[in-house]
Design a protein around this motif. Structure first.
Motif, short mmCIF file in Angstrom:
data_model
loop_
_atom_site.label_atom_id
_atom_site.label_comp_id
_atom_site.label_asym_id
_atom_site.label_seq_id
_atom_site.Cartn_x
_atom_site.Cartn_y
_atom_site.Cartn_z
N ARG A 1 -8.45 -2.54 -2.52
CA ARG A 1 -8.19 -2.06 -1.31
C ARG A 1 -9.29 -1.57 -0.77
O ARG A 1 -9.79 -1.68 0.25
N ALA B 1 -14.78 -3.98 5.59
CA ALA B 1 -14.26 -4.02 6.84
C ALA B 1 -15.10 -2.98 7.73
O ALA B 1 -15.75 -3.38 8.97
N TYR C 1 0.74 -1.17 0.08
CA TYR C 1 -0.04 -0.02 0.09
C TYR C 1 1.03 1.23 -0.11
O TYR C 1 0.58 2.13 -0.64
N THR D 1 -8.71 -4.66 6.53
CA THR D 1 -8.55 -3.97 5.24
C THR D 1 -7.02 -4.66 4.61
O THR D 1 -7.00 -4.91 3.54
N ASP D 2 -6.19 -4.78 5.69
CA ASP D 2 -4.60 -5.40 5.04
C ASP D 2 -5.03 -6.71 4.63
O ASP D 2 -4.40 -7.28 3.67
N ALA E 1 -6.53 -7.21 1.75
CA ALA E 1 -5.66 -6.50 0.24
C ALA E 1 -4.68 -7.49 -0.17
O ALA E 1 -3.83 -7.44 -0.90
N GLU F 1 -8.47 -1.49 10.22
CA GLU F 1 -7.10 -1.37 9.33
C GLU F 1 -6.72 -2.91 9.26
O GLU F 1 -6.06 -3.37 8.14
N GLY G 1 -12.17 -3.64 -0.19
CA GLY G 1 -12.10 -4.43 1.05
C GLY G 1 -12.19 -3.75 2.34
O GLY G 1 -12.67 -4.39 3.36
N HIS G 2 -11.77 -2.50 2.36
CA HIS G 2 -11.97 -1.32 3.48
C HIS G 2 -13.41 -1.11 3.56
O HIS G 2 -13.86 -1.01 4.68
#
Length: 276
Positions: A162, A169, A12, A241-242, A245, A238, A165-166
């Motif tokens: 990403r 989350a 990222y 999210t990671d 990703a 977070e 996906g965020h």
């Protein structure tokens, strides 16, 4: 090959500066203005939503997630009276690539950039599209042949992957789009959160309601700062999210990933310095 979560965070940091030229450089705005747009937000909504076609404002609002009530509808479908989705995406790409060419200078024609474009594209087209609306829209578009354009397109796909996906989350934690900006502002050290540039223009009553809900849930204290529960919620968002990703990078061999990191480091460093 499966990688640990920190790989997604590291990537990222290296990938995000590439599509961010859309928001920090003049060339993308100039390209949208050439289509006939006279304000930034018309160009933004036309360019970013273009891969979705002429989707209704309600659909784009859901896909983008973090705009206030009615904000998207002020621009969509109006922008399609000025141009087409295809022309809007082409202008956005043209402007971003021009900005990258100017900022990166001597790096543009190097073998390292061409290799970064190839490997990043390999990663960007390898993830499942299930549940990834914005990513799927970009995946449906042709990959450019020219290395710098291919680098931008791959980075833009990964940014939206990403982002999808965020949003998942955030939904899992029951954090709405405006509330997400509040948490991000506090995470950046901005207080009061409602002064954050992405939300300060919203109606005071709307912001007050969002803050009140976060306080009632125990995520903010009376002063509008993180409680321990609020801090933990932001950290979970977070981390998830990671984790979400990771998929694009799982198909890269360790050597390819290391090669990609090395190739992207000077590119990200120059872009970050330029934006700063």
């Amino acid at each position: 090959m499966s990688h640990a979560v920190p790989v997604a965070r590291r990537m990222y940091d290296l990938v995000e500066p590439i599509p961010m030229v859309n928001f920090t450089a003049d060339e993308p705005n100039e390209a949208m203005a050439e289509l006939g747009f006279r304000n930034y937000w018309d160009g933004y909504f036309a360019g970013r939503s273009a891969p979705l076609g002429r989707a209704p404002a309600e659909v784009v609002h859901a896909a983008f997630y973090n705009f206030g009530a009615g904000e998207v509808a002020r621009h969509l479908p109006k922008v399609w009276e000025t141009t087409t989705p295809e022309a809007a995406h082409a202008a956005r790409q043209r402007g971003c690539v021009a900005a990258l060419r100017r900022i990166l200078g001597d790096l543009v024609e190097t073998p390292g950039l061409a290799r970064a474009a190839d490997v990043l594209t390999q990663a960007a087209v390898s993830a499942p599209t299930d549940g990834r609306v914005m990513y799927a829209g970009l995946r449906a578009l042709p990959v450019p042949d020219e290395p710098l354009a291919r680098l931008w397109h791959a980075a833009n796909m990964l940014r939206e992957h990403r982002g999808d996906g965020h949003i998942a989350a955030l939904v899992a934690e029951r954090i709405g789009g405006i509330a997400a900006h509040v948490l991000s502002a506090l995470d950046l050290g901005i207080h009061p959160a409602e002064s954050f540039g992405r939300i300060h223009h919203l109606p005071a009553g709307e912001l007050a309601a969002v803050l009140a809900d976060l306080r009632e849930r125990g995520l903010l204290d009376a002063g509008g700062r993180f409680t321990p529960a609020g801090r933990a919620t932001k950290d979970r968002i977070e981390a998830l999210t990671d984790a979400l990703a990771e998929a694009p990078y799982e198909g890269l061999a360790a050597g390819e990933l290391e090669e990609l990191v090395a190739a992207l480091e000077p590119i990200a460093a120059r872009l970050t310095a330029s934006a700063g």
